[in-house]
Structures are given as C-alpha cells and as structure tokens.
Design a protein around this motif. Structure first.
Motif, short mmCIF file in Angstrom:
data_model
loop_
_atom_site.label_atom_id
_atom_site.label_comp_id
_atom_site.label_asym_id
_atom_site.label_seq_id
_atom_site.Cartn_x
_atom_site.Cartn_y
_atom_site.Cartn_z
N THR A 165 0.82 -0.99 -0.09
CA THR A 165 -0.08 0.03 0.01
C THR A 165 0.73 1.21 0.12
N ARG A 166 0.63 2.27 -0.91
CA ARG A 166 1.35 3.37 -1.00
C ARG A 166 0.20 4.53 -1.10
N ASP A 167 0.35 5.55 -0.45
CA ASP A 167 -0.27 6.79 -0.18
C ASP A 167 -1.84 6.42 -0.50
N GLY A 168 -2.27 5.40 0.23
CA GLY A 168 -3.73 4.99 0.30
C GLY A 168 -4.28 3.86 -0.59
N ILE A 169 -3.28 3.58 -1.67
CA ILE A 169 -3.81 2.88 -2.84
C ILE A 169 -2.95 1.64 -2.51
N THR A 170 -3.78 0.42 -2.82
CA THR A 170 -3.20 -1.04 -2.62
C THR A 170 -2.86 -1.55 -3.96
N TYR A 171 -1.58 -1.91 -4.03
CA TYR A 171 -1.16 -2.69 -5.44
C TYR A 171 -0.87 -4.07 -5.07
N ARG A 172 -1.06 -4.80 -6.34
CA ARG A 172 -0.90 -6.29 -6.14
C ARG A 172 -0.56 -6.70 -7.37
N LEU A 173 0.82 -7.11 -7.46
CA LEU A 173 1.40 -7.76 -8.58
C LEU A 173 1.44 -9.04 -8.78
N GLU A 174 0.81 -9.64 -9.65
CA GLU A 174 0.86 -11.07 -9.61
C GLU A 174 1.28 -11.79 -10.76
N GLY A 175 2.15 -12.97 -10.63
CA GLY A 175 2.68 -13.61 -11.65
C GLY A 175 3.76 -14.63 -10.99
N GLU A 176 4.40 -15.44 -11.96
CA GLU A 176 5.33 -16.52 -11.36
C GLU A 176 6.53 -15.75 -10.97
N LEU A 177 6.64 -14.69 -10.83
CA LEU A 177 8.08 -13.98 -10.41
C LEU A 177 8.30 -14.46 -8.86
N THR A 178 9.78 -14.34 -8.83
CA THR A 178 10.11 -14.63 -7.54
C THR A 178 10.17 -13.19 -6.57
N ARG A 179 10.33 -13.53 -5.28
CA ARG A 179 9.93 -12.26 -4.39
C ARG A 179 10.80 -11.22 -4.78
N ASP A 180 12.06 -11.43 -5.00
CA ASP A 180 13.18 -10.32 -5.39
C ASP A 180 12.68 -9.71 -6.73
N GLU A 181 12.46 -10.59 -7.56
CA GLU A 181 12.00 -9.86 -9.03
C GLU A 181 10.71 -9.11 -8.86
#
Lengths: 278, 165
Positions: A253-269
């Motif tokens: 969450t940044r500035d009240g907006i929540t973001y969700r990034l989804e895929g087969e990425l690793t945590r660091d990627e």
C-alpha cells in the motif's frame, strides 16, 4: 606468478584477464543452431496449416476441434492413412522402387509469425469490464501507476470493477508468466487499504505470507494459493475480493492505494519490478 | 530468410548467455528454445527497439527456467576455447599452454562464484552488455549494476588471491 605484487597491478591484470577470457569463450552450442531453430519453427507450422492433408482424406471439412474429438480424428486419420497405404500397396504391388508419397513440399521460406487469435489477456477471469486506459484514468480517483521496466511491453488490457483496476499484459517470453494461459503479468490497483484480518486469514489457511518493504512502503509477499482478500475503501466500506490465482502475489500500500502484482515472479523480482512503478 | 540471419548474427552471444545462467547440459537447448520463442513473439517486439537485449532477456528467462528445474548448479561451467591459429603471432606451444592454463584458472574461480556474482561479471566482460542491457537481462535495477559488479570483482579477487597465496 609473483605473490607480492600490489593490489593495483592485480586489479589491472584482472580487468585485462577477464577481457581476454571473454574473447576466448567457447560457444559450442552455436554450431548448427540456425538450422535447428529453422527446423523447430517449420515443425510449428503444420499445427497452423489451414486444412490438414488427413482432413481431406476423411472428407470432414469442418467441425474437427480440440479435446476428445481431436484425438478421435487423429485415430480416424491414422486408420485412413493405413487404408490409403494398403490401397497404394495393393495397386502398385510390393517392392516397387522409387515410390514416394509426398504430403506437400516443405516451405522454401519461413512464413511470417502469426499471433494466435485469442481473447485479451485476463479476459474471463472476472476482473471487471474492459476499458481503455484513458477511460480508467477518468473513472478512478487516483493516479494509475505503471511499471517502468525494459521487459514490460505496452499494456494489453485494462479492467475496471468499482474502484478496482486490473492491468494485464500478454505472455512475454522475457517474463516468467502466470499460471493462466494468455496472461503474462497482472497488476491490480485498488483505492483502499488491505484489511489486516484478511491477511491473517491467509496465514491460517497455510499460505506463506512474508512482510516485505516496497520502496519504503509496507507490503506482503504471498507465496502460494490465496483465494480471498478484503480491502477497506476510503469511505470505510469493505471490498471483498475473490482471487483468481494467477501466481504469487506482491501486495503493498502506498499513499492509500493498494497494489497487487501477480505472476510467477520470485519475491525479489517482484519487488524490483514493483519499485519501478511510476 | 531474414530470421535465420538474425539467429546466425546473435547465436554466439545467445549461447554464451545461456551458459552463464544454466547448467551446461541445458544451456544449448535454452538458447535454441529462446530463438523459437522469440520468433513466435516477434509480433510483440517493438519495431525500432534494439533486438539484442530483447532476445537476450528471452534467452536469460529460458536459461533461468532450466536452472530452476535442474535445482542444482551442477555442471555449470563457462569454458574457454583453445587459441585460434590466427591469434597473436602463433605463440610457442609452451606459451599457449601457459595462457590456456591461466584462462582455465580464472574461469574456475568465476564458476565457483555464487550465481549473481558470476552473472554480473559475465554480462559485462564476456557478453559485453551495456549497464542497461545487463540490468534487463539479469533482472536487476539499472542503478545497481555498477555496485554489484564491483562487489563481485572483489569476491573474485579474494578467490584468486586465496588460491594463489
């Protein structure tokens, strides 16, 4: 090699030595690679042929599709081929030299690649109504952020559902992809905060949830299945979301907006990609 | 055929990239598969964009997938070739042997480094990628290429001095 030379000499030597090695690296697999790639690409072609030769033999012009129907068709085709071979053999007798059956000449040049016609990335996942990015910008009350990464191509589809925005990219060979065919990466942006209880629920169901920091903002790395999440909208109402698991998820969450990034990425990627959002 | 020419032009750097990331047994296959996937994905390639970094990102992704399924980094080995006859002014067999030994020694130390150290050194010295290209291919932020390289070189130097001392 002397052991007492100065560090600066070693540094200089190392730089030169690395460049020297670089110019003498073996690339054994490069021999014949172009030919192998060509053969592989040509092998891809029959799948895209308009009318397979066996279909004309079967006399079934249409209606041969995927699934069990297709395997039955293949069996029928094999049977037809046997019959044909038997007929040819019967007609010309055994052992006649010089008899060849050609199923069409190989293409002399490779045809242009074509993108299989299919639905937009993310379609059918219940992400919302497809909209243009411009319309989405007008509809949501926050600034839409996009990843600024050399590997992320232009956005392929945008879906809007209430104050939730889903940005979808098609499969890209440079990205690990998602568990859904036709979807390369998904970024969800929601006007609201994650309800901590819903994250706790995830942990109780055995999903691995790890607290992380994305460009100074608190977030979670969700590794594994996650089916429900809820958010608190700015007006205090709760937004329940049924998730379509497409891979691991990075939630922040940044500035009240929540973001969700989804895929087969690793945590660091995922974190590195998330930090390019602007 | 235009694409075959592209394959020929980039096959060396593609195969090397794959060998930097994937175990030797899988690397050639990764390079080949990457060229096929790149061909299928050509419509997604932005016209006018440089082809090499785009291709190498695909190669790196294929190689990484294979490394992931191989699990261990067994058999991971960047190797040097013997000197080409045209090199230098045909050194004596003794000199050639010494040079080859030094190269093998350095490569052995590089192959012992952890993945991210080996990859950043290889990207800059062996593949001669720019900082931006290296960042894209290795999936690291562009701003950290320099610092990662310098740390990796430090560890390589430690290995070398440790071995030679």
């Amino acid at each position: 090699m002397s052991e007492d030379r100065s560090m600066s000499t070693l540094e200089l030597d190392l730089d030169a030595a690395l460049r020297d090695v670089g110019s003498h690296l073996a690339a054994p697999g490069a021999a014949g690679l172009a030919e192998r790639v060509r053969a592989r690409i040509q092998a891809e072609q029959p799948r895209r042929a308009a009318v397979p030769w066996w279909r004309t033999i079967l006399g079934r012009g249409r209606g041969i599709q995927r699934g069990p129907d297709r395997s039955r068709s293949l069996l029928l085709a094999a049977a037809a081929l046997l019959l044909l071979a038997a007929a040819v053999t019967a007609a010309i007798g055994y052992g006649l030299p010089g008899i060849r059956i050609l199923f069409g000449p190989p293409p002399s040049t490779l045809p242009s690649p074509t993108v299989p016609a299919s639905a937009a990335p993310g379609a059918g996942l219940g992400l919302g109504a497809p909209v243009s990015l411009e319309d989405a910008r007008e509809a949501v009350g926050f600034e839409i952020l996009l990843p600024d990464d050399g590997r992320i191509g232009p956005l392929d589809a945008v879906y809007l559902s209430g104050s939730r925005l889903a940005l979808a990219w098609g499969p890209d060979p440079r990205l690990p992809g998602t568990t859904r065919e036709g979807l390369g990466l998904l970024l969800v942006e929601i006007d609201g905060r994650v309800e901590p209880e819903s994250v706790e629920k995830l942990i109780r169901t055995g999903t691995r949830v790890e607290p992380v920091t994305v460009a100074g903002s608190a977030g979670y790395w969700i590794d594994g299945e996650h089916h429900f999440l809820s958010y608190i909208a700015p007006n205090g109402t709760r937004i329940e979301e049924t998730m379509r698991d497409v891979g691991n998820a990075l939630l922040w969450t940044r500035d009240g907006i929540t973001y969700r990034l989804e895929g087969e990425l690793t945590r660091d990627e995922a974190i590195e990609l998330a930090e390019t959002l602007s | 055929m235009a694409y075959e020419e592209l394959v020929r032009r980039y096959q060396d750097v593609a195969v090397r990239t794959a060998h930097v990331i994937a175990p030797a047994a899988d690397a050639d296959d990764a390079a080949q598969e990457a060229f096929v996937k790149a061909w299928i994905a050509l419509p997604r390639f932005r016209a006018g964009a440089p082809f090499r970094p785009w291709l190498l990102q695909i190669v790196a992704n294929e190689a990484r997938n294979r490394r992931r399924s191989a699990g261990r980094r067994e058999g991971l080995a960047i190797r040097a070739t013997a000197d080409r006859p045209s090199d230098d002014a045909a050194p004596s067999p003794e000199t050639a042997a010494l040079v080859a030994e030094r190269r093998a020694h350095l490569l052995a130390a590089i192959n012992r480094l952890r993945d991210d150290d080996r990859e950043i050194i290889a990207a800059r010295y062996f593949l001669e990628l720019s900082e931006a290209e290296a960042a894209d291919v290795l999936r690291i932020p562009r701003g950290t290429v320099k610092s990662r390289l310098s740390r990796a070189l430090g560890r390589l130097r430690d290995h070398l001095t440790g071995v030679e001392a």
